[in-house]
Scaffold this active site. Sequence first.
Site, PDB file in Angstrom:
ATOM      1  CG  ASP A   1      96.546  93.164  -6.882  1.00  0.00           C
ATOM      2  OD1 ASP A   1      95.894  92.187  -7.071  1.00  0.00           O
ATOM      3  OD2 ASP A   1      97.163  93.644  -5.759  1.00  0.00           O
TER       4      ASP A   1
ATOM      5  CD  GLU B   1      91.773  91.120  -6.274  1.00  0.00           C
ATOM      6  OE1 GLU B   1      91.913  89.895  -5.994  1.00  0.00           O
ATOM      7  OE2 GLU B   1      92.710  92.053  -6.133  1.00  0.00           O
TER       8      GLU B   1
ATOM      9  CG  ASP C   1      97.961  92.212 -12.203  1.00  0.00           C
ATOM     10  OD1 ASP C   1      97.282  92.496 -11.334  1.00  0.00           O
ATOM     11  OD2 ASP C   1      97.447  90.948 -12.456  1.00  0.00           O
TER      12      ASP C   1
ATOM     13  CG  HIS D   1      96.524  84.963  -9.698  1.00  0.00           C
ATOM     14  ND1 HIS D   1      95.570  85.699 -10.345  1.00  0.00           N
ATOM     15  CD2 HIS D   1      97.254  85.701  -8.820  1.00  0.00           C
ATOM     16  CE1 HIS D   1      95.339  86.755  -9.780  1.00  0.00           C
ATOM     17  NE2 HIS D   1      96.362  87.051  -8.861  1.00  0.00           N
ATOM     18  CG  ASP D   2      94.570  85.425  -5.675  1.00  0.00           C
ATOM     19  OD1 ASP D   2      95.730  85.294  -5.895  1.00  0.00           O
ATOM     20  OD2 ASP D   2      94.157  86.651  -6.035  1.00  0.00           O
TER      21      ASP D   2
HETATM   22  O1  TEU Z   1      94.620  89.702  -4.334  1.00  0.00           O
HETATM   23  C1  TEU Z   1      93.621  90.358  -3.270  1.00  0.00           C
HETATM   24  C2  TEU Z   1      93.152  89.770  -2.338  1.00  0.00           C
HETATM   25  O2  TEU Z   1      93.899  88.671  -1.855  1.00  0.00           O
HETATM   26  C3  TEU Z   1      91.943  90.077  -1.609  1.00  0.00           C
HETATM   27  O3  TEU Z   1      91.199  90.729  -2.582  1.00  0.00           O
HETATM   28  C4  TEU Z   1      91.214  88.823  -1.143  1.00  0.00           C
HETATM   29  O4  TEU Z   1      90.390  88.260  -1.985  1.00  0.00           O
HETATM   30  C5  TEU Z   1      90.161  89.391  -0.031  1.00  0.00           C
HETATM   31  O5  TEU Z   1      91.136  90.183   0.900  1.00  0.00           O
HETATM   32  C6  TEU Z   1      89.705  88.260   0.502  1.00  0.00           C
HETATM   33  O6  TEU Z   1      90.485  87.820   1.699  1.00  0.00           O
HETATM   34  C7  TEU Z   1      95.356  90.431  -5.151  1.00  0.00           C
HETATM   35  C8  TEU Z   1      95.802  89.518  -6.078  1.00  0.00           C
HETATM   36  O7  TEU Z   1      95.190  88.772  -6.877  1.00  0.00           O
HETATM   37  C9  TEU Z   1      96.788  88.458  -5.128  1.00  0.00           C
HETATM   38  O8  TEU Z   1      97.457  87.454  -6.073  1.00  0.00           O
HETATM   39  C10 TEU Z   1      98.001  89.208  -4.415  1.00  0.00           C
HETATM   40  O9  TEU Z   1      98.456  88.343  -3.276  1.00  0.00           O
HETATM   41  C11 TEU Z   1      97.318  90.269  -3.725  1.00  0.00           C
HETATM   42  O10 TEU Z   1      96.363  90.970  -4.490  1.00  0.00           O
HETATM   43  C12 TEU Z   1      98.513  91.241  -3.013  1.00  0.00           C
HETATM   44  O11 TEU Z   1      98.852  91.854  -4.368  1.00  0.00           O
END
Ligand code: TEU
Length: 542
Positions: free
Chosen positions: A198, A253, A98, A322-323
């Site tokens: 990320d 992402e 990551d 994981h989200d």
């Molecule tokens: O996630 C990013 C994130 O939370 C956003 O892209 C979200 O999907 C969008 O704002 C819609 O609300 C990444 C990681 O996958 C996550 O686990 C972390 O907490 C976050 O970044 C911060 O590093």
Amino acid sequence: MKNDWWKECVVYQIYPQSFMDSNGDGIGDFNGIIQKLDYLKDLGVDVLWICPMYASPLIDNGYDISDYYSVNPIFGTNKDMESLIEETNKRNIKIILDLVVNHCSNQHEWFQKAIKNPKCEEADYFYFRTTEDDQEPNNWRSNFGGSVWSRLSDGRWYYHTFAKEQPDLNWECKKLREKIYKMINWWLEKGIAGFRIDAITFIKKDLSFSSRSMKDCERYPVENLTDYPGIGVFLDEMKERCFEKYNCMTVAEAPGVDNQAFERYAGKNGYFSMIFDFGWENMEDEKDKSSIDAIERWKRKIFKNVSNNSKIGWSAIFLENHDQSRCVNKFLEKENINFYSASALASIYFYLYGTPFVYQGQEIGMTNVEWKDINDMEDVRAKRTYQEAVEQGKDPQEMLAYFSELGRDNARTPMQWTSGKNGGFSESDPWIKCNDNYTVINVENQIKDTNSLYHYYKSLIQYHHKHTELLKKGLFKPVLEEYPGLIAYERSYGSQKLTVVVNFTNSQMKISKMTQKCVLCNYKNGETAQMQPYEARIYYRE
Ligand code: TEU
Ligand code: CA
């Protein structure tokens, strides 16, 4: 190695805290992953994406990095990490890490220095602002609740897209960018095969930082400010300085990248090898997910995205990460969750177009947890958003129900290996509680049962490897669209044709007879015109 080697791969995502604990402290670790490499090899995956394993105070479970060059001791030593890379490569599996460079931890030495001395070089690595009136510099709301601005004791405000412990890095600063590129190349030199990147669409800010108007909410959600004009300069530079030289796999992402912007990100000359397709990740707005209307709406979303994206670039296709909550819960009513529906879901996405990702536990059908208490949750987003909402007068039970259904902790409970203590994950109490259903849903049971979801995934992966050219280049076309509730498409390349036909309803359905050969089916007989509830068939013709 081929230029686009990642197009032939199946990726498996590991959340290291929750995968396997080798030393009995309740937290997953590198040696735990090493112990399970043969399992992963047997499943057939080619690449492992390992979620952040860097030094971190773990406010956001590792997405708050305090040192990019060392690993978090809870997972083992830097040497253990190297053994992991070595052992993985020995089995012909690759590792991607990551890359979290929109922000770092407030414990990172850069931020520590910047706090102490507003004039130091590092102060320019972040966004600091002062205001005349003691008010926040603007009305933007962070992704984890509250303002994007937090205040230092000397009165300066600093900017954070996520938690206040995750200050955003200032990509406008060339010196900082150089540091980032150096770090990326250092890891690539160590033999990793690439990165999952990320929250990358947040790195370019609207530097006016002016307040925005909003309708119902108290603050303007910063998640609307992704892919801001000018971001391409940074992304092209990073590609040129790092990724390109190593021909590494990069999967971004990229929230906020719509079908229009897709080409810039994941097209032939895009910034990345692929980006996650978030276009149909959930059915969360659907009241009755099993209704034909809901299924048809979901199907149209999938087909719209794939029809667009498959012509212009490459996607990372997934059902879980994981989200998010577990896919069986996202797409099915509770009473419909079973082997058939779970394998139907897998069949729907696996051959669409792009590189399939499988999240740990998805291959055995792990489910959401029934959370009874917000204190059982570990996720900073859930805890803080809950608190903020309750303070604003929202009903705590309603908030708990929301996070119970959609909370990120659903995906973060320990991997269920056996029916033994803690699901075989750890000797001691795990850092986050296990889902009670490990006695029934676990790897050990499913390996023994040749009709299990695990074996079904294994077959899907095998067919993926068997038909790489077709899946890489084959055209995508929806078929049998006249059957509501049926999700069906074909991939064709020359004379080869692979057709996926899934009855995604819980009742029987009669379809016209197919002339191709059924090579995989989640029921015993895949040749009749009558399809069973959640029956999935993969047909193939040379
Ligand atoms: O996630 C990013 C994130 O939370 C956003 O892209 C979200 O999907 C969008 O704002 C819609 O609300 C990444 C990681 O996958 C996550 O686990 C972390 O907490 C976050 O970044 C911060 O590093
Ligand atoms: Ca451990």
